[in-house]
Design a protein around this motif. Structure first.
Motif: not given
Length: 60
Positions: A37-38, A41, A52, A56, A58-59
């Motif tokens: 998952s990292l 991204t 970014e 991402t 969900w952040l």
């Protein structure tokens, strides 16, 4: 010294300790999922040209 003997001195027997082997395998697969998952991204930002915020969502 054969490879099997070297491994038997480091890692316990699969037949005697099957639960330990399942625990190691499950931890390994969990860490691979986390790392993928990292990597996803980073790949979206670097190779696909996402921002970014798009990569991402969900952040907070």
């Amino acid at each position: 010294m054969p490879l099997g003997e070297k491994l038997s001195k480091i890692y316990p027997s699969l037949r005697r300790f099957p639960v330990f082997s399942w625990a190691v395998a499950s931890k390994f697969l969990m860490m691979m999922g986390y790392c993928s998952s990292l990597y996803l991204t980073v790949m979206l930002v670097n190779r696909m040209g996402y921002t970014e915020a798009q990569a991402t969502p969900w952040l907070p």
